[in-house]
Design a protein around this motif. Sequence first.
Motif: not given
Length: 460
Positions: A78-81, A86-92, A123-128
Amino acid sequence: MHALIERQTTASSIAILPVTAASLSGVLQQLETSQKTWINANDFRAEVGSVCLLPKPDGSLHAVLIGVANTADIYALAALPRRLPAGIYHLDNAGEVALDPQRAALGWALGVYHFGRYKKPARAAAELAVDAATLAAVQPLLDGIYHTRDLINTPTEDLGPVELAAAVQTLAQTHGADYRDWIGDALLDANFPAIHAVGRASHRAPRLAELRWGNNAAPHLVLIGKGVCFDTGGLDIKPADGMRWMKKDMGGAAHAIALAGLVMAAKLPVRLTLLIPAVENSIAGNAYRPGEVIRTRSGVTVEIDNTDAEGRVILGDALSYAVEQSPDLILDFATLTGAARIALGPELPVLFSNRDDIADGLLASSREVSDPLWRLPLWQPYRSMLDSSIADMANAGASRHAGAITAALYLQRFVPETQAWSHLDVYSWNDADRPGRPKGGEAQGLRAYFDFLQKRYSSE
């Protein structure tokens, strides 16, 4: 809006690797020497909530390490976005520690939430990036939670009885449901005198909003939410610190509205009725007074011991109207008592029910989806605390003991033993900022209730 995007491939996104203190050594063995050196230089020990950004040789971001403890923790990411670039992430989840994908996505999106009606986020949130199944499972819950938070966070000037009823009407239009309301003196004509009495002193007329949806042959579910859009306390006026956040006194209505939306979006096989008594408990020459006796819709007479115990008064009329329809189940939600917070604190909504199977089902769902509830008893000997010498009962009493229980017992007076019913005394608020749980309005018990209703009615 929720910073979740559907993506079939994660080739161009940045990996987030959950690690624990115990699994960190195994992760280090799989990394290059320069990355190990970087982790050690940053003193990353996989403590819960700690983050380490792993760079590539060219300085761009290679991966993110996040310390976790409980792999089922909804708020693990929850703290990460708002913290990551800024960018696109995925859970590994390929490593030793694997988070539940749906819970992780839910927590990520809850960490994105910002009430932006009056102030933009910094700021804009990072995306998952998530798969289609995860997004489909999480999206309705996020819509409900965001809607609950937005309603509670909106100040009364922009969310009075008019606007709260309009939210019900909009919900009806979205799902093809029927809507009607009773406004001002029409409440008296339709025999809702208690709702009228509490709200008559406001410059915005009190009202009862009703939504109806579903097949008439299906089990009838009634949801009721306390819609006190602002509570001064009435003539028994609150002190300044007690009044400061009373825009949230319609939190029960926000929960009921959001739950109704979830039920209709999921097309549960029920006949749904949503009832929102919407008022402001204001002070004026025509405000209801301590010592008055109100004859309620059911015919029960109530002596007003305290005008600040107004939520139960309006709910009594709504409950009576619901009972007249002999539904399968009545669920009400209300920011009803400070006593509930004193007993259990701000994070544990207090559950009351006249059916053990209903309470047990709600508590089981609460545990399963990690959305806490706690049951207290409808202790019948405490009814005497609401005795009145001139009316059938009082809306409050001299004793400060067991305030949450006596409030629930007041409501129970309008529900016959033959009628299945549950009441949730919910705080609807976060007092401080935490990842995924920003200060302000909060949905508490919403996911547990929806899970319970899915199980109860999908099996029929």
